[in-house]
Design a protein around this motif. Structure first.
Motif, PDB file in Angstrom:
ATOM      1  N   SER A  55       6.729  13.618  27.948  1.00  0.00           N
ATOM      2  CA  SER A  55       6.323  14.764  26.892  1.00  0.00           C
ATOM      3  C   SER A  55       6.076  15.780  27.770  1.00  0.00           C
ATOM      4  CB  SER A  55       5.019  14.191  26.464  1.00  0.00           C
ATOM      5  OG  SER A  55       3.929  13.881  27.132  1.00  0.00           O
ATOM      6  N   GLU A  56       5.453  15.782  29.071  1.00  0.00           N
ATOM      7  CA  GLU A  56       5.201  17.026  29.596  1.00  0.00           C
ATOM      8  C   GLU A  56       6.545  17.778  30.330  1.00  0.00           C
ATOM      9  OE1 GLU A  56       2.430  18.639  30.792  1.00  0.00           O
ATOM     10  OE2 GLU A  56       1.602  17.429  29.110  1.00  0.00           O
ATOM     11  N   GLU A  57       7.488  17.020  30.534  1.00  0.00           N
ATOM     12  CA  GLU A  57       8.718  17.704  30.947  1.00  0.00           C
ATOM     13  C   GLU A  57       9.395  18.358  29.864  1.00  0.00           C
ATOM     14  OE1 GLU A  57      11.317  14.722  32.389  1.00  0.00           O
ATOM     15  OE2 GLU A  57      10.464  14.652  34.380  1.00  0.00           O
ATOM     16  N   PHE A  58       9.500  17.736  28.727  1.00  0.00           N
ATOM     17  CA  PHE A  58      10.082  18.063  27.425  1.00  0.00           C
ATOM     18  C   PHE A  58       9.535  19.234  26.885  1.00  0.00           C
ATOM     19  CE2 PHE A  58      10.773  18.200  22.787  1.00  0.00           C
ATOM     20  CZ  PHE A  58      11.984  18.360  22.611  1.00  0.00           C
ATOM     21  N   SER A  59       8.176  19.445  26.834  1.00  0.00           N
ATOM     22  CA  SER A  59       7.317  20.610  26.225  1.00  0.00           C
ATOM     23  C   SER A  59       7.486  21.700  27.047  1.00  0.00           C
ATOM     24  CB  SER A  59       6.032  19.985  26.040  1.00  0.00           C
ATOM     25  OG  SER A  59       5.734  19.037  25.352  1.00  0.00           O
ATOM     26  N   LEU A  65      12.172  27.580  26.866  1.00  0.00           N
ATOM     27  CA  LEU A  65      13.292  28.434  26.071  1.00  0.00           C
ATOM     28  C   LEU A  65      12.936  29.264  24.815  1.00  0.00           C
ATOM     29  CD1 LEU A  65      15.600  25.017  26.027  1.00  0.00           C
ATOM     30  CD2 LEU A  65      16.050  27.251  26.834  1.00  0.00           C
ATOM     31  N   PHE A  66      11.760  28.755  24.340  1.00  0.00           N
ATOM     32  CA  PHE A  66      11.152  29.469  23.208  1.00  0.00           C
ATOM     33  C   PHE A  66      10.799  30.918  23.688  1.00  0.00           C
ATOM     34  CE2 PHE A  66       7.029  31.038  21.457  1.00  0.00           C
ATOM     35  CZ  PHE A  66       7.602  31.435  20.107  1.00  0.00           C
ATOM     36  N   PHE A  67      10.116  30.996  24.836  1.00  0.00           N
ATOM     37  CA  PHE A  67       9.722  32.332  25.264  1.00  0.00           C
ATOM     38  C   PHE A  67      10.844  32.995  25.849  1.00  0.00           C
ATOM     39  CE2 PHE A  67       5.245  30.460  25.639  1.00  0.00           C
ATOM     40  CZ  PHE A  67       4.955  31.519  24.915  1.00  0.00           C
ATOM     41  N   LEU A  68      11.943  32.658  26.158  1.00  0.00           N
ATOM     42  CA  LEU A  68      13.257  33.216  26.714  1.00  0.00           C
ATOM     43  C   LEU A  68      13.926  33.794  25.561  1.00  0.00           C
ATOM     44  CD1 LEU A  68      14.378  31.034  29.916  1.00  0.00           C
ATOM     45  CD2 LEU A  68      13.318  33.335  29.861  1.00  0.00           C
ATOM     46  N   SER A  69      14.047  32.986  24.314  1.00  0.00           N
ATOM     47  CA  SER A  69      14.982  33.301  23.384  1.00  0.00           C
ATOM     48  C   SER A  69      14.816  34.520  22.494  1.00  0.00           C
ATOM     49  CB  SER A  69      15.215  32.207  22.502  1.00  0.00           C
ATOM     50  OG  SER A  69      13.634  32.026  21.743  1.00  0.00           O
ATOM     51  N   SER A 126      19.290  23.912  24.159  1.00  0.00           N
ATOM     52  CA  SER A 126      18.283  23.441  23.390  1.00  0.00           C
ATOM     53  C   SER A 126      18.667  22.023  22.721  1.00  0.00           C
ATOM     54  CB  SER A 126      17.648  24.285  22.308  1.00  0.00           C
ATOM     55  OG  SER A 126      16.756  23.721  21.469  1.00  0.00           O
ATOM     56  N   TYR A 127      20.014  22.174  22.243  1.00  0.00           N
ATOM     57  CA  TYR A 127      20.465  20.848  21.521  1.00  0.00           C
ATOM     58  C   TYR A 127      20.510  19.786  22.389  1.00  0.00           C
ATOM     59  CZ  TYR A 127      24.348  17.885  20.458  1.00  0.00           C
ATOM     60  OH  TYR A 127      25.240  16.840  19.907  1.00  0.00           O
ATOM     61  N   SER A 130      17.437  18.119  23.753  1.00  0.00           N
ATOM     62  CA  SER A 130      16.849  17.418  22.668  1.00  0.00           C
ATOM     63  C   SER A 130      17.466  16.244  22.340  1.00  0.00           C
ATOM     64  CB  SER A 130      16.943  18.093  21.148  1.00  0.00           C
ATOM     65  OG  SER A 130      16.249  19.135  21.309  1.00  0.00           O
ATOM     66  N   ARG A 131      18.739  16.015  22.759  1.00  0.00           N
ATOM     67  CA  ARG A 131      19.663  14.867  22.977  1.00  0.00           C
ATOM     68  C   ARG A 131      19.255  14.135  24.230  1.00  0.00           C
ATOM     69  NH1 ARG A 131      23.373  12.273  19.683  1.00  0.00           N
ATOM     70  NH2 ARG A 131      24.399  11.980  21.519  1.00  0.00           N
ATOM     71  N   THR A 132      19.206  14.811  25.362  1.00  0.00           N
ATOM     72  CA  THR A 132      18.588  14.055  26.480  1.00  0.00           C
ATOM     73  C   THR A 132      17.223  13.360  26.391  1.00  0.00           C
ATOM     74  OG1 THR A 132      20.002  15.839  27.762  1.00  0.00           O
ATOM     75  CG2 THR A 132      18.136  14.456  29.055  1.00  0.00           C
ATOM     76  N   TYR A 133      16.602  13.831  25.618  1.00  0.00           N
ATOM     77  CA  TYR A 133      15.170  13.369  25.589  1.00  0.00           C
ATOM     78  C   TYR A 133      14.890  12.539  24.218  1.00  0.00           C
ATOM     79  CZ  TYR A 133      13.390  16.090  29.695  1.00  0.00           C
ATOM     80  OH  TYR A 133      12.972  16.603  30.825  1.00  0.00           O
TER      81      TYR A 133
END
Length: 422
Positions: A55-59, A65-69, A126-127, A130-133
């Motif tokens: 959860s820490e890694e994924f978040s 990615l959110f702040f870069l996009s 991002s996709y 999400s698949r990896t996690y």
């Protein structure tokens, strides 16, 4: 001059990315305060060590990615302006047809296609994450189908908006923003009306809830909340995600109560009833209409500021940004850049309002269901399945969270229990 501006813009973006990485992965503290250790908000009470680590890694990755996009989007619009790409698209459109609507369609297609190609790498990353996690369950072809559907839906909506907007710019040279603001009100309400029955079915299949006993319990809650609903809809999301969700959307007769099949599979009936009571609270407390009112105020000032800034920038830098006038189609990236920046600047305020409404909805759901334990376990499962941080860093909360953090929601529930006992 163009090379210098382009170099500085790219360098600025890279430095911002470095700062964000250092902040999110090194400096930011997402640990739980000692006073909450052992409480229902403590991840150690409902996650194992591996789940907490994931959860820490994924978040952290998703937050980066959110702040870069968004700045990446700004960089894209800036570069296609100063490099003359937008002016080239406009010349292409004018050479294709004399009709203004066709010109707008052609220009917007090339701009949308360029934007799609430029942003695709971030979307794909991002996709894959999400698949990896194991958050996303979509295969690439299914994901790509949704991306292409997004492209055409957004293109059609943008075509309507841009055609009207630039028509107003030509007709009302200085007051176009006011006319655009006035027309945005019925358009927004119209989009909310057709969203559940026209747009949503393009992505997923909706059908009446199979569990009729559960449907009756939900409709009883809806009747108690005075929500006009005869059916509860189920949507097959398990082929796309493992995340959980439920919502009430639409306005008037087009209101829909919707449950994802993942929610049905992973939550108990009592937990589902709490989640649905929370969603119904937004309808009962008129949060949709409050949101529209806030949107009207913010969009009024936003369009006013955008018009002033566009006029000043075009007047002083039209040769540098390759835009002849505010009303020329080549100025669209400038309009999108400015409105995106203004929306980002005001997002801490709009997120704060949203978090307040979500807290109100949580309290309403507790009072309606009178089942605090189901509320606690439903939030814990939402956090666990979504691999979300219980206590995200402050900048993440301010700019990204339209809901209270899981720590805040779970602590509120515990304190609510204590208040009841007292």
């Amino acid at each position: 001059m163009v090379r210098k501006w382009a170099f500085r813009a790219v360098l600025g973006y890279l430095l911002l990315g470095l700062f964000l990485y250092v902040y999110l992965f090194i400096l930011a503290d997402s640990s739980l305060p000692d006073s909450f250790k052992g409480s229902s908000a403590d991840p150690a009470t409902f996650m194992n060590a591996r789940e907490i680590m994931l959860s820490e890694e994924f978040s952290k990755i998703k937050n980066l990615l959110f702040f870069l996009s968004t700045p990446y989007e700004w960089l894209f619009y800036f570069l296609i302006l100063i490099l003359g790409v937008s002016r080239g698209f406009e010349k292409w459109a004018r050479g294709t047809a004399k009709n203004q609507f066709i010109q707008t369609a052609v220009y917007l297609f090339w701009l949308s296609l360029a934007s799609f190609i430029a942003i695709f790498p971030l979307q794909f990353i991002s996709y894959k994450i999400s698949r990896t996690y194991n958050i996303s369950t979509q295969n690439f072809s299914m994901w790509m189908k949704d991306e292409l559907t997004d492209f055409w839906v957004n293109y059609l909506i943008m075509f309507i908006i841009v055609s009207v907007l630039y028509g107003l710019m030509k007709k009302f040279k200085n007051r176009w923003w006011l006319a655009a603001w006035a027309l945005s009100v019925p358009f927004t309400i119209f989009m909310m009306f057709i969203q559940p029955v026209v747009i949503d079915p393009l992505y997923n299949d909706f059908y009446p809830l199979k569990d009729k006993a559960l449907e009756q319990k939900i409709l009883t809650l809806a009747d108690k909340a005075e929500i006009p609903a005869d059916h509860v809809f189920e949507v097959d999301m398990s082929e796309k995600t493992n995340s959980l969700n439920a919502y009430v959307n639409g306005v008037g007769s087009n209101s829909r109560i919707v449950l994802w099949d993942t929610t049905l599979e992973q939550l108990t009936d009592k937990e589902i009833l709490f989640v649905m009571a929370h969603e119904m609270a937004h309808y009962v407390e008129k949060h949709i209409y409050i949101g529209i009112a806030i949107y009207l105020v913010l969009s009024f000032f936003g369009l006013f500021l955008a018009s002033k800034l566009m006029r000043g920038i075009v007047a002083n830098y039209k040769d540098d940004i390759k835009v002849s006038s505010v009303s020329s189609l080549s100025s669209l990236p400038l309009f999108l850049l400015l409105t995106s920046m203004l929306m980002f600047a005001v997002s801490p305020f709009s997120n704060w309002i949203s978090r307040y409404q979500e807290t109100r909805a949580d309290r309403y759901a507790i009072e309606m269901t009178e089942d605090k334990q189901a509320a606690i376990t439903s939030f814990q499962k939402l956090s666990k399945v979504g691999l979300s941080q219980v206590n995200p860093p402050i900048l993440v909360k301010i700019f990204r969270y339209g809901h209270p953090t899981m720590m805040e929601r779970l602590i509120m529930l515990e304190q609510y229990e204590q208040e009841e006992k007292e």
